[in-house]
Scaffold this active site. Sequence first.
Site, PDB file in Angstrom:
ATOM      1  N   LYS A   1      39.026  65.809  36.043  1.00 29.10           N
ATOM      2  CA  LYS A   1      39.711  64.584  36.478  1.00 29.10           C
ATOM      3  C   LYS A   1      40.841  64.320  35.480  1.00 29.10           C
ATOM      4  CE  LYS A   1      38.853  59.790  37.826  1.00 29.10           C
ATOM      5  NZ  LYS A   1      40.021  59.257  37.158  1.00 29.10           N
TER       6      LYS A   1
ATOM      7  N   ASP B   1      43.819  62.694  33.570  1.00 28.88           N
ATOM      8  CA  ASP B   1      44.107  61.306  33.261  1.00 28.88           C
ATOM      9  C   ASP B   1      45.614  61.071  33.336  1.00 28.88           C
ATOM     10  OD1 ASP B   1      43.624  58.735  32.613  1.00 28.88           O
ATOM     11  OD2 ASP B   1      43.196  59.096  30.498  1.00 28.88           O
TER      12      ASP B   1
ATOM     13  N   TYR C   1      46.023  68.502  43.776  1.00 30.71           N
ATOM     14  CA  TYR C   1      44.586  68.643  44.034  1.00 30.71           C
ATOM     15  C   TYR C   1      44.136  68.242  45.436  1.00 30.71           C
ATOM     16  CZ  TYR C   1      44.923  63.823  42.226  1.00 30.71           C
ATOM     17  OH  TYR C   1      45.294  62.538  41.981  1.00 30.71           O
TER      18      TYR C   1
ATOM     19  N   LYS D   1      32.649  59.815  35.483  1.00 32.89           N
ATOM     20  CA  LYS D   1      33.435  59.365  34.324  1.00 32.89           C
ATOM     21  C   LYS D   1      32.743  59.802  33.042  1.00 32.89           C
ATOM     22  CE  LYS D   1      36.775  56.448  35.670  1.00 32.89           C
ATOM     23  NZ  LYS D   1      37.648  55.713  34.861  1.00 32.89           N
TER      24      LYS D   1
ATOM     25  N   CYS E   1      45.975  35.435   0.878  1.00 32.04           N
ATOM     26  CA  CYS E   1      46.832  36.274   1.712  1.00 32.04           C
ATOM     27  C   CYS E   1      47.399  37.430   0.883  1.00 32.04           C
ATOM     28  CB  CYS E   1      47.966  35.419   2.279  1.00 32.04           C
ATOM     29  SG  CYS E   1      49.214  36.388   3.132  1.00 32.04           S
TER      30      CYS E   1
ATOM     31  N   CYS F   1      46.542  32.775   7.662  1.00 36.73           N
ATOM     32  CA  CYS F   1      47.291  32.401   6.469  1.00 36.73           C
ATOM     33  C   CYS F   1      48.084  31.157   6.872  1.00 36.73           C
ATOM     34  CB  CYS F   1      48.239  33.530   6.060  1.00 36.73           C
ATOM     35  SG  CYS F   1      49.480  32.979   4.879  1.00 36.73           S
TER      36      CYS F   1
ATOM     37  N   CYS G   1      55.067  32.216   4.514  1.00 40.41           N
ATOM     38  CA  CYS G   1      54.527  33.523   4.092  1.00 40.41           C
ATOM     39  C   CYS G   1      55.489  34.631   4.506  1.00 40.41           C
ATOM     40  CB  CYS G   1      53.168  33.727   4.746  1.00 40.41           C
ATOM     41  SG  CYS G   1      52.550  35.403   4.615  1.00 40.41           S
TER      42      CYS G   1
HETATM   43  S1  IVH Z   1      40.971  63.563  44.483  1.00 43.39           S
HETATM   44  C1  IVH Z   1      40.808  59.810  47.699  1.00 43.39           C
HETATM   45  N1  IVH Z   1      41.039  65.075  42.377  1.00 43.39           N
HETATM   46  O1  IVH Z   1      41.551  60.014  39.857  1.00 43.39           O
HETATM   47  C2  IVH Z   1      41.306  60.127  46.357  1.00 43.39           C
HETATM   48  N2  IVH Z   1      41.677  62.806  42.129  1.00 43.39           N
HETATM   49  O2  IVH Z   1      39.881  57.630  39.890  1.00 43.39           O
HETATM   50  C3  IVH Z   1      41.038  61.569  46.058  1.00 43.39           C
HETATM   51  N3  IVH Z   1      42.377  62.232  39.845  1.00 43.39           N
HETATM   52  O3  IVH Z   1      43.206  58.409  42.481  1.00 43.39           O
HETATM   53  C4  IVH Z   1      41.512  61.933  44.763  1.00 43.39           C
HETATM   54  N4  IVH Z   1      42.095  64.210  38.967  1.00 43.39           N
HETATM   55  O4  IVH Z   1      44.615  59.708  40.698  1.00 43.39           O
HETATM   56  C5  IVH Z   1      41.253  63.831  42.856  1.00 43.39           C
HETATM   57  N5  IVH Z   1      41.064  66.566  40.610  1.00 43.39           N
HETATM   58  C6  IVH Z   1      41.283  65.342  41.087  1.00 43.39           C
HETATM   59  C7  IVH Z   1      41.741  64.279  40.264  1.00 43.39           C
HETATM   60  C8  IVH Z   1      41.922  63.036  40.823  1.00 43.39           C
HETATM   61  C9  IVH Z   1      42.474  62.960  38.740  1.00 43.39           C
HETATM   62  C10 IVH Z   1      42.710  60.778  39.896  1.00 43.39           C
HETATM   63  C11 IVH Z   1      43.450  60.370  41.135  1.00 43.39           C
HETATM   64  C12 IVH Z   1      42.525  59.382  41.782  1.00 43.39           C
HETATM   65  C13 IVH Z   1      41.767  58.873  40.614  1.00 43.39           C
HETATM   66  C14 IVH Z   1      40.496  58.191  40.992  1.00 43.39           C
END
Ligand code: IVH
Length: 682
Positions: free
Chosen positions: A115, A117, A227, A321, A417, A435, A440
């Site tokens: 996932k 970021d 993705y 997560k 301070c 302070c 200051c």
């Molecule tokens: S699939 C219906 N695949 O994570 C949404 N999302 O917390 C399907 N994200 O909105 C999303 N890596 O911005 C998908 N390999 C991945 C992802 C991914 C990061 C993000 C994406 C999504 C968010 C959800």
Amino acid sequence: MTDDPAARVHALRTLIAHHTERYYLDDAPEIADAEFDALVRELRALEEAHPDLAGETSPTRTVGGALSTAFSPVVHAAPMQSLDNAFDDDELRAWADRAVKLAGGHPLTFCCEPKIDGLAMSLTYVDGVLVRGATRGDGTTGEDVTDNIATISSIPKVLNPDLGAPPALVEIRGEVYMERAAFEAMNRRQLELGEKAFVNPRNAAAGSLRQKDSSITATRPLSFLAYLLGPTEGVAPGSAWDPSTQHGVLELLRGAGFTVTSRAVVAASVEEMLEACARFEAERHLLSFDIDGAVVKVDDRTLYEDLGSTSRAPRWAIAKKFPPEERTTTLLDIQISVGRTGRVTPFAVLEPVFVGGTTVAMATLHNEDQVALKDVRPGDVVVVRKAGDVIPEVVGPAPGQATRPGRPGPWQFPSTCPSCGGPLARLNGESDTTCVNRSCRAQIIQGLTYFASRTALDIEGLGESRVAQLVDAVLVTSPADLYTLTPAMLEGLEGLGEISATKLCAAIEGSRRQPMHRVLIGLGIHDVGPAAARITSAAFPTLSAVASATVDQLAALDGIGPVIAGRIVEFAQSAHGRTLLERLEQAGVGVEGSGGSGLPQTLLGKAVVITGSLEGYTRDGAEAAVLARGGTSPGSVSKKTFCVVAGDAPGASKLTKAETLSIPIVDAASFEHLLTTGTLPE
Ligand code: IVH
């Protein structure tokens, strides 16, 4: 915390709205993702326990944040949903069991991916040519960032023709992000240029993508990872552009010219899927970019329709997560810093440690009580946590520290301070130590630096070290003193020759023309940030008007509550505040006000909420038209809203709220009338 569920639900919604705005609009989160998730979970649990409190517009049912006004709105062909989260294996199993049941009881295969970021992005290709890039926005409507994404080299401008004829239309979804190394190099460059460094790669990516000037985006090292296959047109069922599996989608996208993850795992059972997620977590540092979890998708796409989705997220995918990362390191010292309001904050000086994607050498300890509660002492090995972003945190001493030989006694908050030597006070019932000496040095420097900062008067060349130099040379103690400086007074100070002194004076001179709301921000009144300053200055467009405003008048403004109103009046009536406002006004600062448009101020003090698109206006333009006439244009409806202007494809939640609160709703055709007369049509 309150025992009244309705009050808590309200408080949680307010908090969530605040943090959503910081995250999506300002690209500057104040809390860790994990903390934000905890707020949403608490709200969801309360709404489930008290269905009467659940509302259509609750953040548990909606996705993402409000829209910035800097870009034109784009209505997504199919909503860009979010993902539900699982925080442990049991939650993942429960999700998978449910999916199996909904899919008719057959065992499922899962496609597990990192996932990333970053920021969700939708790319539209017509006949294989990139025509549009849009952010997710609120899920239904995103922002058009085509010019900006066109600068990203890993986004193909034309789909690879070797795959055969491209679909008439296809939307590719993926994530815009920044590689960690590229982020660090960019931040070094930012600092060299005297620009602000970004907190983490995600914020850097968001900030870079949201530039109004795409030539700036072009200089930022952004990447894109695809993705998901979104809506298509002109695709024959079962053809190359209609793969039956998610891993097939990834292969297709790679073939079409996109970068896709090389680490996707097809798991043939729930146990294999759990293992894959655990491996992603253990190996997260092997990746060159930050990931904050794993995404698990049912691999068989033909089941997606049956599995369906909730209003927020599909049932065929879930995000696992990762918990915030923790590392141990040595606490070298506890020091304190003095802020512009005199607030004294203790912070940990750490043996640098790599955690949550960045090297951490300092971490705030918030206040005296927090240090006592954590009972960390210099020399301790401490646990440091960082949730991939935001502020690193010292969790507490590592096990075994209590009996460490030679451990010093509990850390004592200094009584004086570190900057001015004056006494530090902790007022009754407050967690902050202050302070109290208004003269200051540290406070003066911080206050002036803030006044000159980009958020406020934006005076180029007046950063913290230059301010310190001017303060130490006894040339300035108050922002008003800046406007008395001449090049001759500055020349000869270290690093300031004739040219640079003249340049600095010119920059200060230029700041007199900054709009009133920036001056209000620069005053550094507690809780008066950009939003409150804009609203206040729209109704009170000069410093003397602000000086004589009453709490009731201010609190009547949409977006200003009694607390902020009280803060402004308290400041304006203090001896220091009164003098400063007078001197700044005499210096001609902020006199152009927010009504500097030269247009009649027909909407002075009125809040006009705009929803949907208005013919002849971009979103930005429509709001600017309201602001130019003295009004404000908040993003949400409240009881203080003057009226809602509903254009094409208006937001249902705004209209419902307006109806509930009996706020007048006018159509797009009446917008001109409203601007010209400030009144509603007959
Ligand atoms: S699939 C219906 N695949 O994570 C949404 N999302 O917390 C399907 N994200 O909105 C999303 N890596 O911005 C998908 N390999 C991945 C992802 C991914 C990061 C993000 C994406 C999504 C968010 C959800």
